[in-house]
Scaffold this motif. Structure first.
Motif, PDB file in Angstrom:
ATOM      1  N   UNK A  21       0.802  -1.226   0.000  1.00  0.00           N
ATOM      2  CA  UNK A  21       0.000   0.000   0.000  1.00  0.00           C
ATOM      3  C   UNK A  21       0.835   1.277   0.000  1.00  0.00           C
ATOM      4  N   UNK A  22       2.111   1.191  -0.297  1.00  0.00           N
ATOM      5  CA  UNK A  22       2.957   2.379  -0.359  1.00  0.00           C
ATOM      6  C   UNK A  22       3.678   2.429  -1.704  1.00  0.00           C
ATOM      7  N   UNK A  23       3.947   3.642  -2.179  1.00  0.00           N
ATOM      8  CA  UNK A  23       4.667   3.823  -3.438  1.00  0.00           C
ATOM      9  C   UNK A  23       6.157   3.557  -3.206  1.00  0.00           C
ATOM     10  N   UNK A  24       6.723   2.659  -3.994  1.00  0.00           N
ATOM     11  CA  UNK A  24       8.167   2.417  -3.936  1.00  0.00           C
ATOM     12  C   UNK A  24       8.899   3.202  -5.015  1.00  0.00           C
ATOM     13  N   UNK A  25       8.231   3.452  -6.132  1.00  0.00           N
ATOM     14  CA  UNK A  25       8.782   4.326  -7.169  1.00  0.00           C
ATOM     15  C   UNK A  25       7.628   4.781  -8.050  1.00  0.00           C
ATOM     16  N   UNK A  26       7.795   5.952  -8.624  1.00  0.00           N
ATOM     17  CA  UNK A  26       6.743   6.498  -9.486  1.00  0.00           C
ATOM     18  C   UNK A  26       7.376   7.488 -10.449  1.00  0.00           C
ATOM     19  N   UNK A  27       6.716   7.662 -11.598  1.00  0.00           N
ATOM     20  CA  UNK A  27       7.176   8.637 -12.572  1.00  0.00           C
ATOM     21  C   UNK A  27       5.955   9.242 -13.256  1.00  0.00           C
ATOM     22  N   UNK A  28       6.014  10.522 -13.526  1.00  0.00           N
ATOM     23  CA  UNK A  28       5.002  11.189 -14.339  1.00  0.00           C
ATOM     24  C   UNK A  28       5.628  11.503 -15.686  1.00  0.00           C
ATOM     25  N   UNK A  29       4.927  11.151 -16.755  1.00  0.00           N
ATOM     26  CA  UNK A  29       5.462  11.295 -18.108  1.00  0.00           C
ATOM     27  C   UNK A  29       4.586  12.245 -18.915  1.00  0.00           C
ATOM     28  N   UNK A  30       5.188  12.927 -19.855  1.00  0.00           N
ATOM     29  CA  UNK A  30       4.445  13.693 -20.854  1.00  0.00           C
ATOM     30  C   UNK A  30       4.746  13.092 -22.220  1.00  0.00           C
ATOM     31  N   UNK A  31       3.790  13.218 -23.112  1.00  0.00           N
ATOM     32  CA  UNK A  31       3.993  12.643 -24.428  1.00  0.00           C
ATOM     33  C   UNK A  31       3.161  13.345 -25.476  1.00  0.00           C
ATOM     34  N   UNK A  32       3.322  12.947 -26.707  1.00  0.00           N
ATOM     35  CA  UNK A  32       2.589  13.621 -27.787  1.00  0.00           C
ATOM     36  C   UNK A  32       1.086  13.377 -27.737  1.00  0.00           C
ATOM     37  N   UNK A  33       0.661  12.196 -27.268  1.00  0.00           N
ATOM     38  CA  UNK A  33      -0.768  11.898 -27.167  1.00  0.00           C
ATOM     39  C   UNK A  33      -0.947  10.680 -26.262  1.00  0.00           C
ATOM     40  N   UNK A  34      -2.171  10.437 -25.778  1.00  0.00           N
ATOM     41  CA  UNK A  34      -2.397   9.297 -24.878  1.00  0.00           C
ATOM     42  C   UNK A  34      -2.071   7.952 -25.511  1.00  0.00           C
ATOM     43  N   UNK A  35      -2.275   7.817 -26.821  1.00  0.00           N
ATOM     44  CA  UNK A  35      -2.011   6.530 -27.470  1.00  0.00           C
ATOM     45  C   UNK A  35      -0.542   6.158 -27.367  1.00  0.00           C
TER      46      UNK A  35
END
Length: 657
Positions: free
Chosen positions: A132-146
């Motif tokens: 129930x705890x985050x061990x690693x995470x990343x937020x990404x940006x991209x050209x589109x959801x696909x």
């Protein structure tokens, strides 16, 4: 909205200062002067993926489930306790930074992925979980959801770039909240706390307007009533001129004015106390001077010139003796404490030499009283601890091996050495000061004897005492000068003056803009409330503080908090949709357009009402660029209202994921 230059002029005119003064004050407080209209802040989710290993009796084993969400209304349908609400909580965790509450099923998860579009930018949130705890995470940006859907890690070649990385739940919450505030162009909501500090509310407060609270909650907008947050959310979602700036200006003006008032009040109180002290001493001094003059008139045959010098010398020595006596008293206390500590350490050394239990308890607590009721621990309990090996505090047997007795004995001996050394040092310092005190006492006796022998006249002691009283009181008066008034701070006075004028100017701007928006907002809320099944609703009136007056049933007026739970739910949804309508009509940035509703049927809504609510909510969602996720356990009602592509369901009794 007035431009920045015009705002400068209007504030300066109202405060009767120069435009440069206004700009300097805002710069010194770190507050921007004016703000451009907010950027569009539309928020839409596309895909949620959950993966892990389910344990327990219901379909145990690994799972990897993906949910896709389209525009408009999507219903999550499953039996009770089969994962509907946890889907909303996982969406909340990814977007808000923390879930509102963790369901019991979250401990099964090892991976959570969410794809979304945030203010026009495709983003992906990838969480790796353990217990129930985050061990690693990343937020990404991209050209589109696909493109983002195929990635859990950055891929510059595909235009998939990291926005931030986190290695814990706390780090993820902090970074995702900052990211959303920035991309959604949302100002921090700052308020004063008891006039002494500030409280800042960020993205979680805004998210309360996306994930509706329980219908019985008292806030119309968001999930927090304190600090006027519902009204501040409403002002931001209507993009009233510089709503965030007004909050900061009002809070800073309140803090500065309160600090100045408290400082002036404290100075006035100190002045009054000092004046009272001086009046008392002056009265005593006047009496002492009269008495001294009377003694001089009666006296004869003694050296009037030598007596003041002798009296002054005696007084000076008396002060030194008093100071030295205080030093001796302090050192005596230190010596006694050192002696008591040495005696305790010697007793402890004797105990650890003779008792294995004592050695085992050597590093434990040695309380003198019960930590709960403060009653002294009786002597017979301490005797039983030594003889019967029962704890002096809880009376339970103390058992265990006597580990490393030589180390315990050596440490106990070292303690005795250290406390003995401390006692010797304290004794040496005491004896030194005692010698100095004795010498000073002898010097004082000699000075006093000289004063007595200065003249044989019977008036001499009375004269000396009278003169000593005068000198003492003059000295006391000299060290208690009258206190000045609290010093003026021109910069502070100017800042408060400018900030207060700014509050009034910005509130005028708000009021003018609100007149254009609130009539449309009231009409939209009324229309939507009736469509959502609020029988008897005639009209509503909402103000900038998000206080809602509801007129229904033949002109009867009640507040929002007077409504039953089901009507509160309808009104909350109506307010969100109305904000989107008014925002589109007036071309202002408003609510993000994402709405999460957990089990609305549980909020005193009957089958027929729920049918109407879903039907109308489905109709207005697509028309107003609103994405709604709603959970329910009523399979039949959902299929009566929504098309299959608007339903995500599990078989009866089966888990949703």
């Amino acid at each position: 909205m007035a431009n920045e230059s015009a705002l400068d002029d209007r504030i300066a005119t109202r405060a009767r200062v120069t435009v440069d003064d206004v700009r300097r004050v805002f710069e010194s407080q770190g507050i921007p002067l004016g703000a451009p209209p907010a950027r569009p802040r539309h928020l839409r989710i596309h895909r949620l993926r959950v993966a892990g290993v389910r344990t327990g009796a219901l379909e145990p084993g690994p799972f990897d489930t993906t949910f896709r969400f389209d525009v408009g209304l999507t219903a999550l349908v499953a039996s009770n306790l089969r994962g509907k609400s946890s889907v909303l909580e996982l969406v909340t965790w990814c977007l808000r930074g923390t879930p509102r509450e963790k369901s019991g099923a979250i401990h099964w998860l090892s991976e959570v992925d969410l794809d979304a579009t945030v203010a026009g930018q495709a983003m992906a949130f990838r969480l790796n979980l353990d217990n129930e705890e985050i061990t690693s995470a990343v937020a990404l940006s991209g050209p589109n959801p696909a493109v983002l859907e195929a990635h859990r890690c950055p891929d510059p070649a595909q235009g998939v770039l990291p926005l931030f990385r986190a290695q814990s739940s706390g780090s993820y919450a902090e970074q995702v909240q900052a990211l959303m505030m920035n991309w959604m162009d949302l100002p921090p909501l700052v308020s004063a706390k008891q006039g002494t500090s500030t409280v800042t509310h960020g993205w979680p407060a805004y998210f309360g307007a996306l994930y509706l609270p329980a219908a019985r909650a008292s806030a119309l907008l968001g999930d927090v009533v304190m600090s006027g947050l519902p009204g501040r959310l409403l002002q931001v979602f209507l993009d009233l001129p510089a709503a965030g700036i007004l909050t900061k200006v009002k809070t800073q003006a309140e803090l500065m004015a309160t600090a100045r008032k408290r400082r002036q009040s404290a100075a006035a109180t100190a002045q009054e106390e000092r004046a009272a002290q001086r009046r008392h001493i002056e009265e005593e001094l006047s009496t002492a001077r009269t008495r001294l003059a009377q003694v001089k008139q009666r006296g004869s045959g003694f050296d009037r010139e030598s007596l003041p010098d002798l009296a002054a010398a005696a007084m000076s020595l008396a002060r030194v003796v008093a100071d030295k006596q205080q030093s001796w008293d302090d050192l005596m206390r230190v010596h006694r404490q050192a002696r008591v500590q040495r005696q305790r350490d010697e007793k402890l050394l004797n105990d650890v030499r003779e008792s294995a239990i004592a050695r085992r308890l050597f590093h434990g607590l040695d309380p003198t009283a019960c930590p709960r009721c403060d009653q002294d621990i009786a002597a017979d309990r301490r005797r039983l601890e030594r003889e019967a090996h029962s704890c002096a505090v809880c009376a339970r047997p103390v058992e265990g091996d006597d580990e490393a007795p030589e180390d315990v004995l050596a440490e106990a001996e070292e303690r005795v050495q250290l406390s003995s050394q401390a006692e010797r040092l304290a004794k040496d310092a005491l004896e030194q000061v005692e010698g100095e005190l004795n010498q000073l006492s002898r010097d004082l006796q000699m000075a006093q004897e000289k004063l007595r022998r200065a003249d044989a006249a019977t008036q001499v002691p009375e004269y000396a005492q009278a003169q000593e009283d005068v000198l003492r009181l003059e000295g006391a008066l000299s060290v208690l000068p009258a206190l000045p008034d609290a010093p003026d701070d021109p910069a502070e006075d100017l800042a408060i003056k400018v900030l207060r004028a700014s509050v009034k100017t910005l509130e005028d701007d708000h009021a003018k803009e609100a007149d254009k928006l609130f009539a449309d907002l009231n009409a939209a809320i009324s229309d939507l409330g009736r469509k959502f099944g609020f029988a008897g609703l005639e009209s509503v009136s909402i103000d900038r503080a998000a206080h809602l007056k509801v007129i229904s049933d033949g002109g009867h007026e009640r507040s929002f908090t007077d409504q039953v739970a089901g009507e509160r739910l309808r009104l909350r949804i109506a307010v969100i949709v109305a904000l989107l309508r008014v925002g589109a009509a007036h071309q202002v940035s408003t609510h993000p357009g994402l709405l999460l509703i957990d089990s609305p049927k549980a909020e005193e809504i009957q089958d027929v009402d729920f049918h109407l609510l879903l039907e109308e909510l489905n109709a207005v969602a697509s028309a107003n660029q609103l994405q709604v996720l709603v959970t329910t356990a009523d399979f039949g009602l959902v299929h009566d209202v929504l098309p299959p592509d608007g339903i995500i369901e599990a078989a009866v009794g089966k888990p949703l994921w």
